[in-house]
Scaffold this active site. Sequence first.
Site, PDB file in Angstrom:
ATOM      1  CG  HIS A  79      -1.679   1.213   1.464  1.00 39.02           C
ATOM      2  ND1 HIS A  79      -2.890   1.457   0.858  1.00 39.02           N
ATOM      3  CD2 HIS A  79      -1.400   2.304   2.219  1.00 39.02           C
ATOM      4  CE1 HIS A  79      -3.337   2.654   1.239  1.00 39.02           C
ATOM      5  NE2 HIS A  79      -2.447   3.180   2.063  1.00 39.02           N
ATOM      6  CD  GLU A  80       1.777   3.700   3.628  1.00 38.03           C
ATOM      7  OE1 GLU A  80       2.100   4.761   3.057  1.00 38.03           O
ATOM      8  OE2 GLU A  80       0.733   3.593   4.294  1.00 38.03           O
ATOM      9  CG  HIS A 129       0.072   5.956  -0.759  1.00 32.52           C
ATOM     10  ND1 HIS A 129      -1.011   6.546  -1.348  1.00 32.52           N
ATOM     11  CD2 HIS A 129      -0.398   5.264   0.295  1.00 32.52           C
ATOM     12  CE1 HIS A 129      -2.097   6.236  -0.687  1.00 32.52           C
ATOM     13  NE2 HIS A 129      -1.762   5.446   0.328  1.00 32.52           N
TER      14      HIS A 129
END
Length: 79
Positions: A37-38, A41
């Site tokens: 997820h990070e 980003h």
Amino acid sequence: MQVERHRDITVRYQDLQGKTHALRASELRNLSELLQHEIDHLDGILCIDRVTDLRTVCTKEEFEKRYRAASPYATSRSQ
């Protein structure tokens, strides 16, 4: 919303001194999901870009109603 993530990953990175490291992450403590997820980003990818089924897109309140029991992210009713 629901997105597909790998359960086991290896992340390779460099520290501030330029030394290369590798970190294995699994679904234990949801670390593999969190790292993916990070990293998304950092790559400019949002979770909406990875939705596997548009019917799963909902508000936080609706998510809690639908998935509370199975989700590690659901908050308790008292919060």
